[in-house]
Design a protein around this motif. Structure first.
Motif, PDB file in Angstrom:
ATOM      1  N   SER A 257     -95.781 105.126  58.334  1.00 35.61           N
ATOM      2  CA  SER A 257     -94.469 104.829  58.878  1.00 35.61           C
ATOM      3  C   SER A 257     -93.366 104.835  57.830  1.00 35.61           C
ATOM      4  O   SER A 257     -92.204 105.078  58.144  1.00 35.61           O
ATOM      5  N   THR A 286     -92.909  96.529  59.443  1.00 34.14           N
ATOM      6  CA  THR A 286     -91.776  96.996  60.219  1.00 34.14           C
ATOM      7  C   THR A 286     -90.726  95.888  60.319  1.00 34.14           C
ATOM      8  O   THR A 286     -91.027  94.712  60.106  1.00 34.14           O
ATOM      9  N   ASP A 291     -93.691  96.876  65.755  1.00 37.55           N
ATOM     10  CA  ASP A 291     -95.108  96.696  66.086  1.00 37.55           C
ATOM     11  C   ASP A 291     -95.873  95.931  65.015  1.00 37.55           C
ATOM     12  O   ASP A 291     -96.940  95.390  65.283  1.00 37.55           O
ATOM     13  N   ALA A 292     -95.343  95.926  63.790  1.00 39.18           N
ATOM     14  CA  ALA A 292     -96.101  95.350  62.669  1.00 39.18           C
ATOM     15  C   ALA A 292     -95.169  94.554  61.763  1.00 39.18           C
ATOM     16  O   ALA A 292     -95.009  94.868  60.595  1.00 39.18           O
ATOM     17  N   ASP A 297    -100.268  91.496  62.315  1.00 42.47           N
ATOM     18  CA  ASP A 297     -99.880  92.505  63.303  1.00 42.47           C
ATOM     19  C   ASP A 297    -100.194  93.904  62.790  1.00 42.47           C
ATOM     20  O   ASP A 297    -100.717  94.751  63.524  1.00 42.47           O
ATOM     21  N   MET A 298     -99.846  94.168  61.534  1.00 43.29           N
ATOM     22  CA  MET A 298    -100.068  95.481  60.943  1.00 43.29           C
ATOM     23  C   MET A 298    -101.535  95.871  61.001  1.00 43.29           C
ATOM     24  O   MET A 298    -101.893  96.989  61.401  1.00 43.29           O
ATOM     25  N   ARG A 300    -103.910  94.729  62.963  1.00 43.43           N
ATOM     26  CA  ARG A 300    -104.394  94.920  64.329  1.00 43.43           C
ATOM     27  C   ARG A 300    -103.874  96.226  64.929  1.00 43.43           C
ATOM     28  O   ARG A 300    -104.609  96.935  65.633  1.00 43.43           O
ATOM     29  N   VAL A 301    -102.616  96.549  64.664  1.00 42.23           N
ATOM     30  CA  VAL A 301    -102.053  97.808  65.159  1.00 42.23           C
ATOM     31  C   VAL A 301    -102.798  98.990  64.556  1.00 42.23           C
ATOM     32  O   VAL A 301    -103.183  99.936  65.265  1.00 42.23           O
ATOM     33  N   ASN A 302    -103.009  98.964  63.254  1.00 36.51           N
ATOM     34  CA  ASN A 302    -103.709 100.064  62.608  1.00 36.51           C
ATOM     35  C   ASN A 302    -105.156 100.196  63.096  1.00 36.51           C
ATOM     36  O   ASN A 302    -105.656 101.303  63.299  1.00 36.51           O
ATOM     37  N   ALA A 304    -106.364  99.371  66.020  1.00 36.79           N
ATOM     38  CA  ALA A 304    -106.359  99.954  67.366  1.00 36.79           C
ATOM     39  C   ALA A 304    -106.060 101.442  67.321  1.00 36.79           C
ATOM     40  O   ALA A 304    -106.701 102.240  68.027  1.00 36.79           O
ATOM     41  N   ARG A 305    -105.094 101.842  66.499  1.00 37.67           N
ATOM     42  CA  ARG A 305    -104.708 103.265  66.453  1.00 37.67           C
ATOM     43  C   ARG A 305    -105.792 104.116  65.798  1.00 37.67           C
ATOM     44  O   ARG A 305    -106.047 105.249  66.237  1.00 37.67           O
TER      45      ARG A 305
END
Length: 312
Positions: A257, A286, A291-292, A297-298, A300-302, A304-305
């Motif tokens: 990002s 972010t 989202d992060a 958060d970062m 967990r987002v990564n 999942a992606r």
């Protein structure tokens, strides 16, 4: 011939990262100051100290830690800190001199790299040198937080500011360590569900060595074959990576990002198969509302992606 020409042109595009200038917010005089270089560590330190200290994070959300620099005014604020918290493994190229200078002037410095098992890059231009991207492994973040939980109360309690509640910092640290343990369990369950043959990563640059080591991934390669975004790939580097992607059957390339995905997109187009490009938040959080916006958060987002990108 067209593909070779395209790679040569794209290789020349790799940006010389623009310099960002940090701004020092006003600091409350009745609380001690902790200065943190990266926003990932800044989020973690903020969780531990709560309201017991002011936390000045030098890098804003979205900043590239490899190219980020600060103004002379902000650099001067480092001398006011009771503690400086930095990565310490060569991540913040533009800040290392300022941190070292402040330390020489007597400001205590906590280097995360001193409190974990540091891995070396396994491939690319930086092969054999220390990898600073430890936070992609939550177990290593546990090691850092445990050490911070001891260092922060010791340094802040000795400050000339108003009294610091060290018991509160200890409680915050214990609570955050519990959250990290839960994060580790979640990541383990998610990544274990990905078939081993599909645990193959291609990223913008070499940033997931610790995650790969912890969760059993293979690093196929990186668009920029280095541990820093300041390096540049050659046309032959890109051709070799496309061949490796085709051979491994990689379904997704992961962009970052904080960096342009132009090279990644061209790389995906060069493959002899359909390859998706998915953005990850790897080196910088972010802005609020994104989202992060926190380390948890970062991760967990990564997670999942990555799982979705490699399972399709």
């Amino acid at each position: 011939m067209r593909r070779a020409t395209g790679f040569a042109a794209v290789a020349a595009i790799v940006a010389t990262a623009g310099l960002l200038t940090g701004c020092a917010p006003s600091i409350a005089a009745d609380r001690p100051l902790v200065v943190v270089t990266t926003n990932i560590l800044g989020d973690v330190v903020g969780e531990l100290v709560g309201d017991e200290a002011e936390v000045l994070v030098l890098m804003p959300p979205g900043a590239d830690p490899h190219s980020f620099e600060i103004s002379a005014q902000t650099a001067a604020r480092l001398r006011d800190a009771e503690l400086i918290v930095a990565n310490g493994i060569g991540l913040e190229e533009g800040l290392a001199g300022h941190v070292e200078s402040a330390e020489a002037d007597g400001v205590p410095v906590f280097l995360a790299g001193d409190h974990l098992e540091v891995l070396a890059y396994a491939e690319g231009d930086a092969e054999g040198t220390p990898d600073p991207h430890f936070w992609t492994d939550p177990a290593r973040m546990v090691d850092v937080v445990t050490a911070l939980g001891e260092e922060l109360p010791a340094e802040l309690a000795d400050s000339d500011s108003a009294s610091v509640d060290v018991d509160r910092i200890a409680a915050n640290t214990e609570a955050y360590l519990a959250e990290l343990d839960e994060l580790d369990r979640e990541m383990t369950a998610t990544f274990t569900a990905i078939p081993e043959a599909r645990r193959a990563l291609v990223t913008n640059h070499h940033v997931f060595g610790y995650l790969a080591d912890r969760f059993g991934f293979r690093i196929i390669g990186a668009v920029i074959p280095s541990g820093t975004t300041l390096a540049a790939p050659s046309a032959s580097d890109l051709r070799e990576l496309v061949a490796a992607i085709d051979e491994a059957g990689v379904p997704t390339i992961f962009a970052e990002s904080s960096q342009s995905d132009r090279l990644v997109q061209v790389l995906a187009e060069g493959a002899d198969r359909d390859v998706d490009v998915v953005e990850l938040v790897t080196e910088s959080l972010t802005p609020p509302g994104g989202d992060a916006e926190t380390y948890l958060d970062m991760m967990r987002v990564n997670t999942a992606r990555i799982a979705t990108g490699l399972s399709t």
